[in-house]
Design an enzyme around this catalytic site. Structure first.
Site, PDB file in Angstrom:
ATOM      1  N   ASP A 323     -17.439 -38.838 -59.847  1.00 29.33           N
ATOM      2  CA  ASP A 323     -17.884 -38.005 -58.726  1.00 29.33           C
ATOM      3  C   ASP A 323     -17.415 -36.576 -58.967  1.00 29.33           C
ATOM      4  O   ASP A 323     -16.420 -36.354 -59.665  1.00 29.33           O
ATOM      5  CB  ASP A 323     -17.332 -38.524 -57.391  1.00 29.33           C
ATOM      6  CG  ASP A 323     -18.178 -38.082 -56.201  1.00 29.33           C
ATOM      7  OD1 ASP A 323     -19.050 -38.857 -55.766  1.00 29.33           O
ATOM      8  OD2 ASP A 323     -17.987 -36.940 -55.734  1.00 29.33           O
ATOM      9  N   SER A 324     -18.144 -35.626 -58.397  1.00 24.63           N
ATOM     10  CA  SER A 324     -17.772 -34.218 -58.561  1.00 24.63           C
ATOM     11  C   SER A 324     -16.717 -33.785 -57.553  1.00 24.63           C
ATOM     12  O   SER A 324     -16.085 -32.743 -57.720  1.00 24.63           O
ATOM     13  CB  SER A 324     -19.012 -33.328 -58.415  1.00 24.63           C
ATOM     14  OG  SER A 324     -19.576 -33.477 -57.118  1.00 24.63           O
ATOM     15  N   ASP A 371     -26.285 -43.140 -57.559  1.00 26.06           N
ATOM     16  CA  ASP A 371     -26.437 -42.943 -56.108  1.00 26.06           C
ATOM     17  C   ASP A 371     -26.200 -41.471 -55.785  1.00 26.06           C
ATOM     18  O   ASP A 371     -25.233 -41.118 -55.098  1.00 26.06           O
ATOM     19  CB  ASP A 371     -25.449 -43.829 -55.354  1.00 26.06           C
ATOM     20  CG  ASP A 371     -25.697 -43.827 -53.843  1.00 26.06           C
ATOM     21  OD1 ASP A 371     -26.808 -43.450 -53.428  1.00 26.06           O
ATOM     22  OD2 ASP A 371     -24.767 -44.202 -53.094  1.00 26.06           O
ATOM     23  N   CYS A 411     -31.956 -41.114 -51.554  1.00 28.41           N
ATOM     24  CA  CYS A 411     -31.882 -40.982 -50.096  1.00 28.41           C
ATOM     25  C   CYS A 411     -32.732 -39.806 -49.626  1.00 28.41           C
ATOM     26  O   CYS A 411     -32.533 -39.307 -48.517  1.00 28.41           O
ATOM     27  CB  CYS A 411     -30.435 -40.816 -49.644  1.00 28.41           C
ATOM     28  SG  CYS A 411     -29.598 -39.368 -50.306  1.00 28.41           S
TER      29      CYS A 411
END
Length: 467
Positions: A323-324, A371, A411
């Site tokens: 993750d960033s 995701d 999403c």
């Protein structure tokens, strides 16, 4: 900036007409009326006697159009209205306040729907009633909140220590309000300025409904993200007043623990994304995990570790969670430690750069989970979003051997399921690989969607075997 009164909404009612042939979406009960759908010089205040002829018409353009609202996966790309003819300077005018009730008529004057107006937003009117007999009052909100919470109980008894979405804006006929429950804490997100004058009442009703339906809540956090504040024209003073409805201790640790697929999970209610977590992926975390046993897994955009922890518990050989966000990774690590999962490696980095670097190193994984955040928030971003999805998924396919598993999510409500599957077709063509869909999934059942508002059907989760 729009001035609000949290304690009461105005009893004034207004009337406005659409431009010719712009009323059809609202006949189908779509709840968003953009400013450019409204006819000039048709805004009128409704007197108590109902005699509209006594009221001088006001130009639609007398309302501010400096901002554009951002809804979860909403239409946010309407062009500015054309400039209307000027109004004589000596005319005494009253303008609607944010949250005033307004009746929407078609261009010929036929009644269409009833909603609430925000003069500071291009999403000018949110519609809540499609019968002229239905009034927008406290009784309507109480009834719809009760229906929404009861709707979640159709699937069975809740887990009081779990998480669920109780109110989902347009999908529950309450445009502008999202409420998630994390154990005994309600995370309330206001996305429509028209609901701010009613916020205290809405929170009381949601809290009471949750208690009636076996999930009493003791703590409340009220949120409005920075983008929505700007686009809905909310002043700093109003925002502070809205946030004063929060009962969660601001001096305490902002993380809240709840049960998620049998795991103990923490989320940051104060500074986390959306309402703090992604409850819409809860069942997808479990479904994806069923494919991960004995595999080396890469979870891209892990956030607080939903997919990664589920995979590790399901018997994955190793999980690399990327993750960033440093803050998100800190919480993900806490979640792994809380659940005694030691086979997870946490890496910080940009998803596109990281996948490229792993390919250059010749690294391989047996399964990859994608995701990413929403790439398209408006219609004019759709093509760019599809290019980003193509690039991301192609990079993932490069790291998978024949028979590898790809779990890929979107999403972005503006990217349809058909568009997303066609993107995968393009990836397979460019990489010379066959992609076989094992499951085509959506959000958890508590994230209902309204057929009249297709934008609320936003989440895609496709589980693919790459050959």
């Amino acid at each position: 900036m729009v001035t609000f009164n949290l304690m009461q909404a105005s009893s004034t009612r207004w009337q406005i007409r659409t431009r010719p042939n712009r009323h059809y979406p609202f006949l189908s009960r779509h709840p968003w009326v953009m400013a450019n759908a409204l006819a000039h010089n048709t805004l009128r205040e409704v007197p108590s006697a109902g005699n509209f002829s006594e009221i001088a018409p006001l130009p639609v353009d007398s309302l501010s159009e400096e901002s554009l609202p951002v809804e979860p996966d909403s239409v946010s790309d309407a062009p500015p209205e054309e400039v209307a003819e000027s109004v004589p300077g000596d005319r005494q005018r009253r303008l609607p306040g944010c949250g005033d009730v307004i009746d929407l008529l078609d261009h010929d004057g036929n009644w269409v729907a009833r909603g609430l107006i925000n003069p500071g937003s291009r999403l000018r009117i949110r519609l809540y009633a499609f019968s002229s007999e239905e009034q927008i009052d406290d009784a309507l909100w109480a009834e719809r909140i009760e229906q929404a919470v009861a709707r979640r109980r159709l699937a069975g008894s809740p887990n009081p220590q779990g998480g669920e979405r109780l109110i989902f804006s347009e999908s529950d006929r309450m445009s502008g309000l999202i409420v998630d429950r994390y154990a005994d804490c309600l995370s309330v997100q206001i996305t429509g300025g028209v609901l701010i004058p009613r916020a205290a009442m809405l929170i009381r009703e949601v809290t009471a409904a949750a208690a009636r339906h076996q999930t009493p809540c003791q703590r409340i956090l009220v949120r409005m993200d920075d983008t929505t504040v700007k686009h809905e024209g909310v002043s700093a003073e109003t925002l502070a007043e809205l946030q004063s409805l929060t009962t969660l201790d601001s001096q305490a640790d902002p993380t809240v623990w709840y049960q998620h697929n049998g795991l103990e999970m923490a989320i940051d209610l104060q500074d986390g994304q959306k309402t703090g977590g992604y409850l819409d992926q809860q069942l997808n975390h479990a479904a994806a995990a069923s494919y991960m046993a004995d595999r080396r897994v890469l979870d891209v955009c892990t956030y607080t570790g939903g997919f990664a922890l589920a995979a590790a518990r399901a018997g994955a050989q190793q999980v690399v969670a990327l993750d960033s966000s440093e803050r998100a990774l800190e919480i993900a690590k806490r979640n792994a430690e809380r659940n005694q999962l030691g086979n997870i490696q946490f890496d910080q980095g940009d998803c596109f750069d990281d996948l490229k670097e792993r390919r250059e190193r010749g690294e391989k994984f047996d399964a990859i989970i994608l995701d990413p955040p929403r790439f398209a928030g408006s219609r004019n971003q759709t093509n760019a979003a599809l290019r980003a999805y193509t690039r991301l998924n192609a990079s993932a396919v490069d790291l998978l051997p024949p028979g590898g598993i790809l779990v890929t999510c979107s999403c972005s409500g503006r990217v349809s399921r058909a568009d997303f599957l066609n993107m995968l077709v393009d990836v397979g063509r460019k990489r010379g690989r066959d992609l076989v869909v094992l499951e085509s999934r959506g959000p958890s059942p508590d994230h209902v969607f309204a057929v009249s508002c297709p934008e609320s059907d936003y989440l895609k989760c496709i589980i693919v075997q790459v050959m």
